[in-house]
Motif scaffolding. Sequence first.
Motif, PDB file in Angstrom:
ATOM      1  N   GLY A 261       0.848  -1.170   0.110  1.00 23.56           N
ATOM      2  CA  GLY A 261       0.066  -0.035  -0.014  1.00 23.56           C
ATOM      3  C   GLY A 261       0.819   1.345   0.103  1.00 23.56           C
ATOM      4  O   GLY A 261       1.903   1.352   0.301  1.00 23.56           O
ATOM      5  N   GLN A 262       0.255   2.299  -0.083  1.00 19.07           N
ATOM      6  CA  GLN A 262       0.659   3.717   0.036  1.00 19.07           C
ATOM      7  C   GLN A 262       1.554   4.252   1.201  1.00 19.07           C
ATOM      8  O   GLN A 262       2.226   4.953   1.004  1.00 19.07           O
ATOM      9  N   HIS A 263       1.098   3.451   2.298  1.00 19.01           N
ATOM     10  CA  HIS A 263       2.005   3.888   3.345  1.00 19.01           C
ATOM     11  C   HIS A 263       3.399   2.986   3.456  1.00 19.01           C
ATOM     12  O   HIS A 263       3.945   3.223   4.331  1.00 19.01           O
ATOM     13  N   GLY A 264       3.659   2.022   2.459  1.00 24.95           N
ATOM     14  CA  GLY A 264       4.810   1.287   2.572  1.00 24.95           C
ATOM     15  C   GLY A 264       5.804   2.064   1.549  1.00 24.95           C
ATOM     16  O   GLY A 264       5.523   3.003   0.760  1.00 24.95           O
ATOM     17  N   ALA A 265       7.190   1.913   2.318  1.00 26.57           N
ATOM     18  CA  ALA A 265       8.274   2.765   1.511  1.00 26.57           C
ATOM     19  C   ALA A 265       8.668   2.196   0.023  1.00 26.57           C
ATOM     20  O   ALA A 265       8.589   2.793  -0.770  1.00 26.57           O
ATOM     21  N   ALA A 266       8.098   0.913   0.035  1.00 28.72           N
ATOM     22  CA  ALA A 266       8.764   0.260  -1.655  1.00 28.72           C
ATOM     23  C   ALA A 266       7.568   0.909  -2.623  1.00 28.72           C
ATOM     24  O   ALA A 266       8.070   0.906  -3.689  1.00 28.72           O
ATOM     25  N   GLY A 267       6.388   1.527  -2.355  1.00 25.63           N
ATOM     26  CA  GLY A 267       5.621   2.138  -3.345  1.00 25.63           C
ATOM     27  C   GLY A 267       6.163   3.242  -3.623  1.00 25.63           C
ATOM     28  O   GLY A 267       5.467   4.026  -4.498  1.00 25.63           O
ATOM     29  N   ARG A 268       7.124   4.048  -3.134  1.00 26.46           N
ATOM     30  CA  ARG A 268       7.636   5.282  -3.303  1.00 26.46           C
ATOM     31  C   ARG A 268       8.944   5.217  -3.829  1.00 26.46           C
ATOM     32  O   ARG A 268       9.802   4.745  -3.315  1.00 26.46           O
ATOM     33  N   ALA A 269       9.223   5.693  -4.984  1.00 24.35           N
ATOM     34  CA  ALA A 269      10.328   5.852  -5.853  1.00 24.35           C
ATOM     35  C   ALA A 269      11.424   6.300  -5.094  1.00 24.35           C
ATOM     36  O   ALA A 269      12.781   5.661  -5.342  1.00 24.35           O
ATOM     37  N   ASP A 270      11.391   7.108  -4.433  1.00 21.07           N
ATOM     38  CA  ASP A 270      12.394   7.866  -3.592  1.00 21.07           C
ATOM     39  C   ASP A 270      12.714   7.056  -2.226  1.00 21.07           C
ATOM     40  O   ASP A 270      13.978   7.525  -1.495  1.00 21.07           O
ATOM     41  N   LYS A 271      12.230   5.946  -1.927  1.00 21.77           N
ATOM     42  CA  LYS A 271      12.716   5.196  -0.841  1.00 21.77           C
ATOM     43  C   LYS A 271      13.198   4.019  -1.132  1.00 21.77           C
ATOM     44  O   LYS A 271      13.320   3.199  -0.343  1.00 21.77           O
ATOM     45  N   TRP A 272      14.098   3.843  -2.428  1.00 19.10           N
ATOM     46  CA  TRP A 272      14.313   2.607  -3.037  1.00 19.10           C
ATOM     47  C   TRP A 272      16.260   2.687  -2.679  1.00 19.10           C
ATOM     48  O   TRP A 272      16.619   1.559  -3.010  1.00 19.10           O
ATOM     49  N   ARG A 273      16.599   3.591  -1.925  1.00 16.38           N
ATOM     50  CA  ARG A 273      18.003   3.350  -1.964  1.00 16.38           C
ATOM     51  C   ARG A 273      18.423   2.237  -1.249  1.00 16.38           C
ATOM     52  O   ARG A 273      19.616   1.808  -1.763  1.00 16.38           O
ATOM     53  N   HIS A 274      18.035   1.839  -0.297  1.00 18.15           N
ATOM     54  CA  HIS A 274      18.283   0.642   0.486  1.00 18.15           C
ATOM     55  C   HIS A 274      17.698  -0.627  -0.185  1.00 18.15           C
ATOM     56  O   HIS A 274      18.345  -1.786   0.270  1.00 18.15           O
ATOM     57  N   LEU A 275      16.499  -0.644  -0.671  1.00 29.33           N
ATOM     58  CA  LEU A 275      16.198  -1.535  -1.320  1.00 29.33           C
ATOM     59  C   LEU A 275      16.950  -2.238  -2.351  1.00 29.33           C
ATOM     60  O   LEU A 275      16.930  -3.602  -2.433  1.00 29.33           O
ATOM     61  N   TYR A 276      17.890  -1.710  -3.100  1.00 30.56           N
ATOM     62  CA  TYR A 276      18.789  -1.931  -4.063  1.00 30.56           C
ATOM     63  C   TYR A 276      19.838  -2.950  -3.410  1.00 30.56           C
ATOM     64  O   TYR A 276      20.322  -3.498  -4.004  1.00 30.56           O
ATOM     65  N   ALA A 277      20.077  -2.872  -2.211  1.00 31.32           N
ATOM     66  CA  ALA A 277      21.099  -3.808  -1.622  1.00 31.32           C
ATOM     67  C   ALA A 277      20.691  -5.326  -1.786  1.00 31.32           C
ATOM     68  O   ALA A 277      21.498  -6.115  -1.827  1.00 31.32           O
ATOM     69  N   GLY A 278      19.465  -5.556  -2.040  1.00 30.13           N
ATOM     70  CA  GLY A 278      18.965  -7.066  -2.517  1.00 30.13           C
ATOM     71  C   GLY A 278      18.353  -7.152  -3.837  1.00 30.13           C
ATOM     72  O   GLY A 278      18.182  -6.108  -4.270  1.00 30.13           O
ATOM     73  N   PHE A 279      17.892  -8.579  -3.824  1.00 34.44           N
ATOM     74  CA  PHE A 279      17.088  -8.791  -5.052  1.00 34.44           C
ATOM     75  C   PHE A 279      15.430  -8.670  -4.792  1.00 34.44           C
ATOM     76  O   PHE A 279      15.012  -9.087  -3.806  1.00 34.44           O
ATOM     77  N   THR A 280      14.822  -7.505  -5.490  1.00 32.45           N
ATOM     78  CA  THR A 280      13.588  -7.282  -5.316  1.00 32.45           C
ATOM     79  C   THR A 280      12.557  -7.993  -6.131  1.00 32.45           C
ATOM     80  O   THR A 280      12.739  -8.118  -7.448  1.00 32.45           O
ATOM     81  N   VAL A 281      11.633  -8.482  -5.462  1.00 34.74           N
ATOM     82  CA  VAL A 281      10.665  -9.165  -6.451  1.00 34.74           C
ATOM     83  C   VAL A 281       9.349  -8.636  -6.147  1.00 34.74           C
ATOM     84  O   VAL A 281       8.674  -8.531  -4.971  1.00 34.74           O
ATOM     85  N   TRP A 282       8.376  -8.029  -7.120  1.00 32.62           N
ATOM     86  CA  TRP A 282       7.110  -7.165  -6.918  1.00 32.62           C
ATOM     87  C   TRP A 282       6.235  -8.193  -7.235  1.00 32.62           C
ATOM     88  O   TRP A 282       5.999  -8.916  -8.714  1.00 32.62           O
ATOM     89  N   LEU A 283       5.287  -8.499  -6.316  1.00 37.71           N
ATOM     90  CA  LEU A 283       4.246  -9.436  -6.397  1.00 37.71           C
ATOM     91  C   LEU A 283       2.923  -8.550  -6.584  1.00 37.71           C
ATOM     92  O   LEU A 283       2.453  -7.894  -5.819  1.00 37.71           O
ATOM     93  N   SER A 284       2.528  -8.486  -7.755  1.00 30.95           N
ATOM     94  CA  SER A 284       1.560  -7.459  -8.320  1.00 30.95           C
ATOM     95  C   SER A 284       0.263  -8.528  -8.982  1.00 30.95           C
ATOM     96  O   SER A 284       0.183  -8.887  -9.950  1.00 30.95           O
ATOM     97  N   PRO A 285      -0.776  -8.248  -8.113  1.00 32.77           N
ATOM     98  CA  PRO A 285      -2.196  -8.708  -8.606  1.00 32.77           C
ATOM     99  C   PRO A 285      -2.332  -7.841 -10.150  1.00 32.77           C
ATOM    100  O   PRO A 285      -2.185  -6.780 -10.335  1.00 32.77           O
TER     101      PRO A 285
END
Length: 384
Positions: A261-285
């Motif tokens: 949801g919108q309150h999660g950091a991953a949904g915001r492009a400017d909050k991805w700095r530390h997500l790039y440290a791992g492999f990310t999988v987007w589970l999208s209905p």
Amino acid sequence: MATLTIAPTTLCFFSPIPNKTFEFSFPKTSLSFFKPNFLSTTTLSSSTPCLNFILFKRFSRVFCNTFSNVSTNTTHYEFYDDSSEVELRVGLGSKDIHSSKDVFVDADENSLAIRVQHRGSLKTLMENKCLYEKIKPAETIWYIDEDQLVVNLKKQDPDLKWPDIVESWESLTVGVMQLLKGTSIYLVGDSTEINQKIARELAVGLGYTPLNTKELLETCAKQTIDSWVIAEGSDTVAEAESAILESLSSHVRAVVATLGGQHGAAGRADKWRHLYAGFTVWLSPSEATDEDSAKEEARKHIQDGVQGYSNADVVVKLGGWDAAYSKTVAQASLSALKRLILSDKKLPGKKSLYIRLGCRGDWPNIKPPGWDPSTGADVSPPTL
């Protein structure tokens, strides 16, 4: 139906359909990893949900449309990987077969079918349309050794060790664990529940530590995420999760389920700095009902880049959701991650370097040491 894209992002469309087998088939890639040399197992049953994949790259496409992975009969086999080739030993059982004229072995780059003539009828011992990797079908040899049929398959890539003859949940967990080299995995998407369930399956399969930011945030704040959003707004929650992700970015061998949801950091492009440290999988209905619309939806999401999730390394489109198929979705995620890493064997090392240089937000074009993300200036000579 499914869609997978390796470059620059991997996508997959999944629709759970009961009472069918599944298969995967992809272009040849190479990587060497350790596995036990010998194992004995049985074929998969015909009750596994169906996954049909289409793999395409930015400039070329490889389409895969096959339906049956293995025969409906349970076949015991032994498997051995010996560098440039793999050996498969299939038990003939009580079948009175002594002549090679009664045996039919059909192979192409991705598949293998073994049938025997017995009492006037043709019986399938094994039908595998998803070999672990590509072979050289013209160099396939076989012979009968007492009560076993021995099939030698020449690998296109002699350096690639096969955990099993077929790409399955078991072989993927062994193979991908080696490919990851300790790099963590982050599950992102609008559903916190789905993120958590798939993260749990992946963690158990890979032997990684399962973590989820929802529990960590609620423990720290001593309140639920919903009450937090009501009291302080979703921006505050996203900032707090971003701080959690910063702390987790230095962790290895973890599968992290993030907030949806919108309150999660991953949904915001400017909050991805530390997500790039791992492999990310987007589970999208997804509302897509066929292959073409799934591909179009996937392309649109990547091209638009409106959601922060479009930064993910792997996108898994879910044509509906049923928790009973969590392992199947997790398997699709592993298969896509395998293809992604094999397409660029340096990716795990680049992730590690990105962490060591401080997760400065310069993924995937990592800047030299001393690069200042606030000014974009290099304060030391390029060394990478």
